[in-house]
Design a protein around this motif. Structure first.
Motif, PDB file in Angstrom:
ATOM      1  N   GLU A   1       0.837  -1.206   0.000  1.00  0.00           N
ATOM      2  CA  GLU A   1       0.000   0.000   0.000  1.00  0.00           C
ATOM      3  C   GLU A   1       0.869   1.252   0.000  1.00  0.00           C
ATOM      4  OE1 GLU A   1      -3.288   0.511  -0.292  1.00  0.00           O
ATOM      5  OE2 GLU A   1      -3.431  -1.630  -0.704  1.00  0.00           O
ATOM      6  N   LEU A   2       1.957   1.223   0.745  1.00  0.00           N
ATOM      7  CA  LEU A   2       2.863   2.376   0.758  1.00  0.00           C
ATOM      8  C   LEU A   2       3.475   2.601  -0.606  1.00  0.00           C
ATOM      9  CD1 LEU A   2       4.655   1.879   4.194  1.00  0.00           C
ATOM     10  CD2 LEU A   2       2.973   3.615   3.585  1.00  0.00           C
ATOM     11  N   TYR A   3       3.873   1.517  -1.279  1.00  0.00           N
ATOM     12  CA  TYR A   3       4.434   1.655  -2.622  1.00  0.00           C
ATOM     13  C   TYR A   3       3.405   2.168  -3.618  1.00  0.00           C
ATOM     14  CZ  TYR A   3       8.955  -0.489  -1.652  1.00  0.00           C
ATOM     15  OH  TYR A   3      10.212  -0.738  -1.191  1.00  0.00           O
ATOM     16  N   LYS A   4       2.147   1.762  -3.449  1.00  0.00           N
ATOM     17  CA  LYS A   4       1.093   2.245  -4.354  1.00  0.00           C
ATOM     18  C   LYS A   4       0.858   3.733  -4.133  1.00  0.00           C
ATOM     19  CE  LYS A   4      -1.383  -2.097  -4.872  1.00  0.00           C
ATOM     20  NZ  LYS A   4      -2.624  -2.828  -4.538  1.00  0.00           N
ATOM     21  N   LEU A   5       0.909   4.192  -2.895  1.00  0.00           N
ATOM     22  CA  LEU A   5       0.733   5.623  -2.620  1.00  0.00           C
ATOM     23  C   LEU A   5       1.887   6.442  -3.155  1.00  0.00           C
ATOM     24  CD1 LEU A   5      -0.608   5.512   1.040  1.00  0.00           C
ATOM     25  CD2 LEU A   5      -1.896   6.071  -1.022  1.00  0.00           C
ATOM     26  N   LYS A   6       3.056   5.834  -3.192  1.00  0.00           N
ATOM     27  CA  LYS A   6       4.251   6.521  -3.661  1.00  0.00           C
ATOM     28  C   LYS A   6       4.218   6.786  -5.157  1.00  0.00           C
ATOM     29  CE  LYS A   6       9.192   5.922  -2.866  1.00  0.00           C
ATOM     30  NZ  LYS A   6      10.178   4.963  -2.433  1.00  0.00           N
ATOM     31  N   GLU A   7       3.512   5.975  -5.911  1.00  0.00           N
ATOM     32  CA  GLU A   7       3.486   6.095  -7.376  1.00  0.00           C
ATOM     33  C   GLU A   7       2.742   7.296  -7.853  1.00  0.00           C
ATOM     34  OE1 GLU A   7       1.921   2.372  -8.718  1.00  0.00           O
ATOM     35  OE2 GLU A   7       3.800   1.376  -8.427  1.00  0.00           O
TER      36      GLU A   7
END
Length: 111
Positions: free
Chosen positions: A105-111
């Protein structure tokens, strides 16, 4: 050379024009806060479709291509997804799965 330092005739390099005033002044009361800000929902679908590269050894690349040649998957991306899913079901505990989901989820928010 000392004549250069004592030379008092300086040219004006910049001529100022008239003051520029905007036609409409900004006022905080002009902003309507009743309309909520909508997030772009297309970001998730478009970011999932973007191709990236991953650095692996040539031997790893060759193994992946060999598995594709054996019709184990249509693309290397699908093959890696299958491998990750198999690894997750066989080797990841529930707590680690929760941590994995949180990190994803953190990586998805980072995109």
């Amino acid at each position: 050379m000392s004549d250069l330092l004592n030379n008092k005739t300086k040219k004006k390099l910049l001529e100022r024009g008239p003051n520029i005033i905007p036609k409409n002044q900004f006022d905080l009361t002009d902003i309507q806060t009743s309309t909520p800000i909508k997030k772009n929902s297309n970001k998730d679908s478009s970011s999932l479709k973007k191709d990236t590269s991953v650095r692996v050894k040539r031997s790893t690349r060759n193994k992946l291509n060999a598995l594709i040649s054996l019709n184990k998957a249509d693309t290397i991306d699908e093959l890696i997804d299958i491998m990750i899913d198999e690894y997750m079901t066989a080797n990841i505990l529930k707590d680690e799965k929760k941590q994995f989901d949180l990190i994803m989820e953190l990586y998805k928010l980072k995109e």
